[in-house]
Design a protein around this motif. Sequence first.
Motif, mmCIF file in Angstrom:
data_model
loop_
_atom_site.group_PDB
_atom_site.id
_atom_site.type_symbol
_atom_site.label_atom_id
_atom_site.label_comp_id
_atom_site.label_asym_id
_atom_site.label_seq_id
_atom_site.Cartn_x
_atom_site.Cartn_y
_atom_site.Cartn_z
ATOM 1 N N TYR A 5 0.635 -1.133 0.192
ATOM 2 C CA TYR A 5 0.025 0.061 -0.168
ATOM 3 C C TYR A 5 0.829 1.009 0.060
ATOM 4 O O TYR A 5 1.544 1.494 0.848
ATOM 5 N N ILE A 29 -7.893 7.332 2.195
ATOM 6 C CA ILE A 29 -7.707 7.294 0.779
ATOM 7 C C ILE A 29 -9.065 7.616 0.012
ATOM 8 O O ILE A 29 -9.088 7.941 -0.951
ATOM 9 N N SER A 31 0.559 7.687 -9.943
ATOM 10 C CA SER A 31 -0.049 6.294 -9.995
ATOM 11 C C SER A 31 -1.470 6.108 -9.608
ATOM 12 O O SER A 31 -2.029 5.067 -10.160
ATOM 13 N N ARG A 32 -1.802 6.800 -8.478
ATOM 14 C CA ARG A 32 -3.008 6.662 -7.981
ATOM 15 C C ARG A 32 -4.163 7.127 -9.102
ATOM 16 O O ARG A 32 -5.057 6.513 -9.306
ATOM 17 N N CYS A 33 -3.910 8.356 -9.837
ATOM 18 C CA CYS A 33 -4.616 8.666 -10.922
ATOM 19 C C CYS A 33 -4.933 7.748 -12.149
ATOM 20 O O CYS A 33 -6.043 7.454 -12.451
ATOM 21 N N GLN A 93 -4.602 4.557 -11.535
ATOM 22 C CA GLN A 93 -5.555 3.334 -11.211
ATOM 23 C C GLN A 93 -6.961 3.969 -11.199
ATOM 24 O O GLN A 93 -7.618 2.982 -11.348
ATOM 25 N N ASP A 106 -9.157 10.185 -3.005
ATOM 26 C CA ASP A 106 -9.790 9.807 -4.326
ATOM 27 C C ASP A 106 -11.041 10.814 -4.649
ATOM 28 O O ASP A 106 -10.960 11.106 -5.708
#
Length: 417
Positions: A331, A378, A346-348, A350, A382
């Motif tokens: 994580y 999180i 990286s989260r974008c 995903q 998001d």
Amino acid sequence: MSTASSPYARITDLLSNISNFNVIDTTLREGEQFANAFFSTEQKLKIAKALDDFGVEYIELTSPVASEQSREDNEKICQLGLKCKKLAHIRCHMDDAKVGVETSVDGLSVVIGTSSYLRKFSHGKSMETIYQVAEEVVTFIKSKGKEVRFSSEDSFRSDLVDLLKLYRHVDKLGVNRVGVADTVGCAHPRQVYELIRTLRGVVNCDIECHFHNDTGCAVANAYCALEAGATHIDTCILGIGERNGITPLGGFTARMYVADKAYVTDKYNLHMLRDIENMVADFVEIQIPFNNYITGYCAFTHKAGIHAKAIINNPTTYEILRPEDFGMTRYVSIGHRLTGWNAVKSRCEQLDLHLTDAEIKEITRKIKELADIKPLGIEEVDSLLRVYHTYIESSNYENMTAAANAAGDEIKQKASN
């Protein structure tokens, strides 16, 4: 991968058993001595079955003379049809031995204190008497066809000459293993290596080691013992046991995985570790520590921006254990003031949000600004990313800074409601 090809395994000793060891899990004996432990029969059966499925070579059970219930539970475990061998722990006393040989276990783990402390304040026997009793008990157990391990207790505070003489004596009697026990957790790795290396030159039988963790050296001591020629290591699930417990099964597995990954992954069902630990933690009413080996909440959590970037590019940069091999996931935490734009990018990706690097850097600035007030979960991150993406896509804002500020205001408004 052989140990010779592993840069993390300092294997230069021909006596080393880093890639040839056996685990004797003693959760059902040593673990019962943990302050919170009171295993029901049903719980014992579940633990025994889980350990067998994990792949340990031996399980050690409470002495059959401890109580009638203990003896009955041991018999039920022996009737499970487990692949591993079952051992019962007994004192070096003929009364215990006579009961032990009548049970269904594969072998008996015989122990007697050899340090001056235990000889004076516990059983009161001289070394000469110990030699005699050991011969009597070992010979009797062997005559009944049981496997025998003979161990000194408080080995590292025992006189070395006395210790080696006793081990040589029982080795000639034909024991399967001699045991070395750091009963008070005082030993350090160098001491362990030197004693086991010396002992390896004195006996022909296998060598079992039992390390308490009072000073935090149990895993390191177990590793050094194998380097020096030991063959069997005692473990407990979560390291539970008397006082601070002994070598934890998970911690020992982690250490040996790094030394020889192929050997450990072939030998044990590593994906079972988390469920086994959760089960025992529930039985003894404790929480898994946040920093527990492999299964702890933070074991594979990455936070610092420079770490996150490298982890995304190549996980081995900051992970010596591969979480997938243990059924775990990593994580990358991004809702904090230390976050970096690569982790946010990286989260974008995903979330399938298409933003330019410049836009991502701007929303990262906003995340850091908000996280200076309080860390973001999180879900909050998001939501912030999605709102920002909507504003950018709608072109309702003249620049990305205005969009980021508006998205931040919206998230703060939602949080306040």
